[in-house]
Design a protein around this motif. Structure first.
Motif, PDB file in Angstrom:
ATOM      1  N   VAL A  23     -84.880   5.798  60.690  1.00 53.38           N
ATOM      2  CA  VAL A  23     -85.398   5.762  62.059  1.00 53.38           C
ATOM      3  C   VAL A  23     -84.668   6.774  62.929  1.00 53.38           C
ATOM      4  N   ALA A  24     -85.366   7.266  63.935  1.00 53.23           N
ATOM      5  CA  ALA A  24     -84.744   8.176  64.893  1.00 53.23           C
ATOM      6  C   ALA A  24     -83.544   7.473  65.536  1.00 53.23           C
ATOM      7  N   GLY A  25     -82.460   8.206  65.667  1.00 57.07           N
ATOM      8  CA  GLY A  25     -81.228   7.656  66.222  1.00 57.07           C
ATOM      9  C   GLY A  25     -80.221   7.214  65.177  1.00 57.07           C
ATOM     10  N   GLU A  26     -80.672   7.102  63.927  1.00 60.70           N
ATOM     11  CA  GLU A  26     -79.766   6.671  62.856  1.00 60.70           C
ATOM     12  C   GLU A  26     -78.680   7.713  62.616  1.00 60.70           C
ATOM     13  N   SER A  27     -77.450   7.248  62.489  1.00 61.07           N
ATOM     14  CA  SER A  27     -76.329   8.133  62.171  1.00 61.07           C
ATOM     15  C   SER A  27     -76.349   8.481  60.698  1.00 61.07           C
ATOM     16  N   LEU A  28     -76.059   9.732  60.394  1.00 63.08           N
ATOM     17  CA  LEU A  28     -76.029  10.213  59.017  1.00 63.08           C
ATOM     18  C   LEU A  28     -74.706  10.921  58.771  1.00 63.08           C
ATOM     19  N   TYR A  29     -74.364  11.100  57.510  1.00 67.87           N
ATOM     20  CA  TYR A  29     -73.119  11.742  57.120  1.00 67.87           C
ATOM     21  C   TYR A  29     -73.406  13.116  56.530  1.00 67.87           C
ATOM     22  N   LEU A  30     -72.572  14.073  56.862  1.00 66.62           N
ATOM     23  CA  LEU A  30     -72.669  15.422  56.303  1.00 66.62           C
ATOM     24  C   LEU A  30     -71.482  15.636  55.374  1.00 66.62           C
ATOM     25  N   ILE A  31     -71.784  15.892  54.103  1.00 65.52           N
ATOM     26  CA  ILE A  31     -70.746  16.043  53.076  1.00 65.52           C
ATOM     27  C   ILE A  31     -70.875  17.428  52.446  1.00 65.52           C
ATOM     28  N   PRO A  32     -69.851  18.283  52.619  1.00 65.67           N
ATOM     29  CA  PRO A  32     -69.929  19.626  52.024  1.00 65.67           C
ATOM     30  C   PRO A  32     -69.592  19.615  50.540  1.00 65.67           C
ATOM     31  N   ASP A  33     -70.179  20.559  49.801  1.00 66.67           N
ATOM     32  CA  ASP A  33     -69.801  20.791  48.407  1.00 66.67           C
ATOM     33  C   ASP A  33     -68.362  21.289  48.372  1.00 66.67           C
ATOM     34  N   PRO A  34     -67.697  21.156  47.222  1.00 67.51           N
ATOM     35  CA  PRO A  34     -66.364  21.752  47.078  1.00 67.51           C
ATOM     36  C   PRO A  34     -66.446  23.269  47.290  1.00 67.51           C
ATOM     37  N   PRO A  35     -65.383  23.881  47.780  1.00 68.63           N
ATOM     38  CA  PRO A  35     -65.430  25.310  48.103  1.00 68.63           C
ATOM     39  C   PRO A  35     -65.581  26.235  46.900  1.00 68.63           C
ATOM     40  N   ASP A  36     -65.389  25.737  45.677  1.00 61.87           N
ATOM     41  CA  ASP A  36     -65.476  26.604  44.500  1.00 61.87           C
ATOM     42  C   ASP A  36     -66.915  26.814  44.006  1.00 61.87           C
ATOM     43  N   GLN A  37     -67.903  26.261  44.704  1.00 62.38           N
ATOM     44  CA  GLN A  37     -69.304  26.435  44.323  1.00 62.38           C
ATOM     45  C   GLN A  37     -69.763  27.852  44.668  1.00 62.38           C
ATOM     46  N   LYS A  38     -70.677  28.386  43.861  1.00 67.80           N
ATOM     47  CA  LYS A  38     -71.186  29.734  44.116  1.00 67.80           C
ATOM     48  C   LYS A  38     -71.883  29.802  45.474  1.00 67.80           C
ATOM     49  N   GLU A  39     -72.744  28.849  45.756  1.00 68.17           N
ATOM     50  CA  GLU A  39     -73.420  28.747  47.051  1.00 68.17           C
ATOM     51  C   GLU A  39     -73.276  27.315  47.547  1.00 68.17           C
TER      52      GLU A  39
END
Length: 99
Positions: A23-39
């Protein structure tokens, strides 16, 4: 800094099923890949860990390293659309970068 972005990659691995209860307003989490990934990407998760998709590469390029270096982010769903909208436009997030 605050900005809005769409979420990509939702049609793979059945991730689009999560949009049915999101639903609109829902909090979500942003998780980055490890830095050793090509992209390396930045992945969007729901509370509980379900993966919804990833941010566009041009945003992941700078946001992932920023998060990995201690930058905080807050992400909320702003608009949630059904399958009648192209997949890359079904979910709009508002992201706040916390200093």
């Amino acid at each position: 800094m605050q900005f809005r972005t769409t979420v990509h990659g939702m049609i793979f691995a059945g991730r689009d099923k999560h949009l049915q209860s999101l639903v609109a307003g829902e909090s979500l989490y942003l998780i980055p890949d490890p830095p050793d990934q090509k992209e390396p990407g930045v992945w969007v998760h729901r509370k509980g860990g379900d993966i919804i998709g990833h941010l566009p590469s041009e945003i992941s390029f700078w946001l992932g390293p920023w998060i990995l270096n201690g930058g905080g982010v807050k992400a909320n769903a702003i608009k949630v659309h059904s399958s009648d909208v192209p997949s890359w436009r079904r979910l709009l997030l508002e992201i706040n970068c916390l200093v």
